[in-house]
Scaffold this active site. Structure first.
Site, PDB file in Angstrom:
ATOM      1  N   GLU A 170      12.325  15.591  18.847  1.00  0.00           N
ATOM      2  CA  GLU A 170      12.978  16.293  19.953  1.00  0.00           C
ATOM      3  C   GLU A 170      11.996  16.879  20.956  1.00  0.00           C
ATOM      4  O   GLU A 170      11.917  18.086  21.179  1.00  0.00           O
ATOM      5  CB  GLU A 170      13.909  17.380  19.417  1.00  0.00           C
ATOM      6  CG  GLU A 170      15.087  16.823  18.646  1.00  0.00           C
ATOM      7  CD  GLU A 170      16.082  17.872  18.210  1.00  0.00           C
ATOM      8  OE1 GLU A 170      17.234  17.508  17.949  1.00  0.00           O
ATOM      9  OE2 GLU A 170      15.701  19.067  18.125  1.00  0.00           O
ATOM     10  N   GLU A 388      19.054  13.185  12.799  1.00  0.00           N
ATOM     11  CA  GLU A 388      19.695  14.486  12.571  1.00  0.00           C
ATOM     12  C   GLU A 388      21.136  14.435  13.053  1.00  0.00           C
ATOM     13  O   GLU A 388      21.431  13.844  14.089  1.00  0.00           O
ATOM     14  CB  GLU A 388      18.994  15.624  13.339  1.00  0.00           C
ATOM     15  CG  GLU A 388      17.689  16.093  12.751  1.00  0.00           C
ATOM     16  CD  GLU A 388      17.138  17.307  13.490  1.00  0.00           C
ATOM     17  OE1 GLU A 388      17.936  18.111  14.019  1.00  0.00           O
ATOM     18  OE2 GLU A 388      15.905  17.439  13.548  1.00  0.00           O
TER      19      GLU A 388
END
Length: 496
Positions: A170, A388
């Site tokens: 991320e 995720e």
């Protein structure tokens, strides 16, 4: 798209779960580990919920065998974890710490013993503090060589044991929260510095992908990106254009670099106009084009809804605005007090009236998960590994010692069903890692916000005994894995 019958998940689909080093390991200064930026940042009063930190976390460093045994009993096929850079090289660039390497090799060996595929993340936000102090972290190109040295040590030691590798987790989140919103280290609020640091990370990502392909030719590597689709608030063409702008700014800005080696023209042009574009050297372009990821890791929680920018369409209904949230990183948006907010002429974020929200105000959007998978696969033509997806909630331990987290089961069931539809649509999928396997330290929300299949008995201030207690969702996911998602469309009876 309606399908009368949904295709089965691939035979070797990797049903997994995930974690991050700082959030679970503890042992912050043991066996030669150096301090990371999170060790420092979390000690700044008021930066985390009730001033929590990862000094102990859930003590995975000392209890990893217990945790892996619980994974094995669940039938987990893959486990995604990150390595703490400062555990391998305490000062980030000097001598290799053998005890740090041994810990991760032992963890990998334990996973392989039970037939669990390790998925290793090289960077999940915890840069060595020494590099932050010496070079200003990701704002300096000097750090690229240090990162390559760290990664090389791991490729040499674990390249013959680990098949799946993630470069950065991320990047869109840690650059924005660290360099724009002051909610992550290095605690900076400067949009220009954010885009400069982000470019250096892109260069590091490319260097390491190329190095990996030289050193681990049989392995697979790619970044993990926090992706969210952008919806127009209405069918008004001006809102549709705003959504196109938002997608370019929030998604393509990162993914185009990863997969095409160049920044999208629209956003780059706007940043140049504002004087906040990164410094791009001629050699940078050659490097970025040369690096080819083998897959894309996608982290999905939610997307965003936008309308025409407020310069051309002044806001009439303030209650529809999507308020800035310092703890929701998945839709970049400006703080009003920031002098440079490139989004303002592009789009204006609003709440989506069709979506429910979590306790933390995050939109719940299973269909958006399918949209995300479709969009990413169509644009970049790479296999997708969901690295995720999960629900943060307040879990209560009952008097009988159980955690009845039906809300988590409902959330995951709805998202996995949409993933199955995406596969039927034609999206090539490697696997799915929920967030997270155990409860862990939420970066900004302590232990109040829990994600895991396994409850860890501790609070913000009381470590207690850190007992591991499988939740109801643990047994539900065990059934999903056993049947390879065959019964995902049905309400599954959970047996303990």
């Amino acid at each position: 798209m309606y399908h009368q019958n949904l295709e089965e998940f691939p035979e070797n689909f990797l049903w997994g779960s995930a974690s991050a080093a700082y959030q679970i390991e503890g042992a912050f200064d043991e066996d030669g580990k150096g301090p990371s930026v999170w060790d420092t940042f979390s000690k700044i009063p008021g930066k985390t919920f009730e001033n929590t930190n990862g000094d102990i976390a859930i003590d995975h460093y000392h209890r990893y065998k217990e945790d892996v045994r619980l994974m094995a009993e669940m039938g987990l096929k893959a486990y995604r974890f990150s390595v703490a850079w400062s555990r391998i090289i305490p000062d980030g660039e000097g001598e290799i710490n053998e005890k740090g390497l041994s810990f991760y090799e032992n963890l990998v060996d334990e996973l392989l013993l039970y037939g669990i595929e390790p998925v290793l993340t090289l960077y999940h936000w915890d840069m060595p503090q020494a590099l932050q102090d010496k070079y200003n972290g990701w704002e300096s190109r000097e750090v690229i060589g240090s990162f390559k040295k760290y990664c090389k040590a791991l490729f040499e030691r674990l390249g013959n044991k680990v098949k799946y590798w993630v470069t950065f987790n991320e990047q869109n989140v840690f650059t924005a929260m660290g360099y724009r919103w002051e909610t992550h280290p290095p605690n900076v609020s400067d949009v220009k510095r954010m885009f400069e640091a982000n470019h250096v990370v892109n260069l590091a990502n490319a260097e390491v992908i190329n190095l990996f392909h030289e050193m681990v030719p049989e392995g697979l590597i790619g970044p993990s990106f926090g992706y969210g689709p952008m919806y127009p608030a209405t069918s008004n063409p001006a809102d549709i254009l705003a959504a196109e702008n938002g997608n370019d700014f929030n998604n393509s800005w990162w993914l185009d670099i990863y997969c095409k080696g160049r920044y999208p023209v629209f956003t780059l042009k706007q940043l140049k106009k504002n004087g906040i574009a990164p410094t791009i050297l001629p050699d940078d372009e050659e490097l970025l084009v040369s690096a080819k990821p083998d897959f894309l890791g996608i982290n999905f929680y939610h997307g965003g809804t936008v309308q025409e920018n407020k310069l051309e369409k002044p806001i009439e209904n303030q209650h529809k605005d999507r308020a800035f949230s310092a703890t929701d990183p998945y839709l970049m948006q400006p703080k009003e007090e920031q002098s440079q907010s490139p989004e303002i002429p592009m789009f204006h974020s609003v709440s989506n009236p069709y979506l429910e929200k979590t306790n933390w105000g995050w939109e719940i959007d299973p269909v958006g998960f399918r949209v995300a998978l479709r969009e990413v696969y169509a644009r970049y033509d790479l296999p997708i590994f969901v690295t995720e997806n999960g629900l943060g909630a307040i879990d209560e331990l009952t008097e009988s010692g159980t955690i009845e987290d039906d809300y988590r089961i409902d959330y995951l069931n709805a998202h996995i069903l949409e993933m199955k539809k995406a596969i039927t649509d034609g999206v090539e999928m490697i696997g799915y890692c929920s967030w997270s396997f155990t409860d862990l330290l939420s970066w900004l929300n302590g232990y109040k916000k829990r994600y895991g299949f396994v409850y860890v008995d501790r609070t913000e201030q009381d470590v207690k005994d850190l007992q591991r207690i499988p939740k109801k969702s643990y047994y539900w996911y065990k059934n999903i894995i056993e049947t390879n998602g065959e019964n995902i469309t049905n309400k599954i009876e959970v047996q303990k």
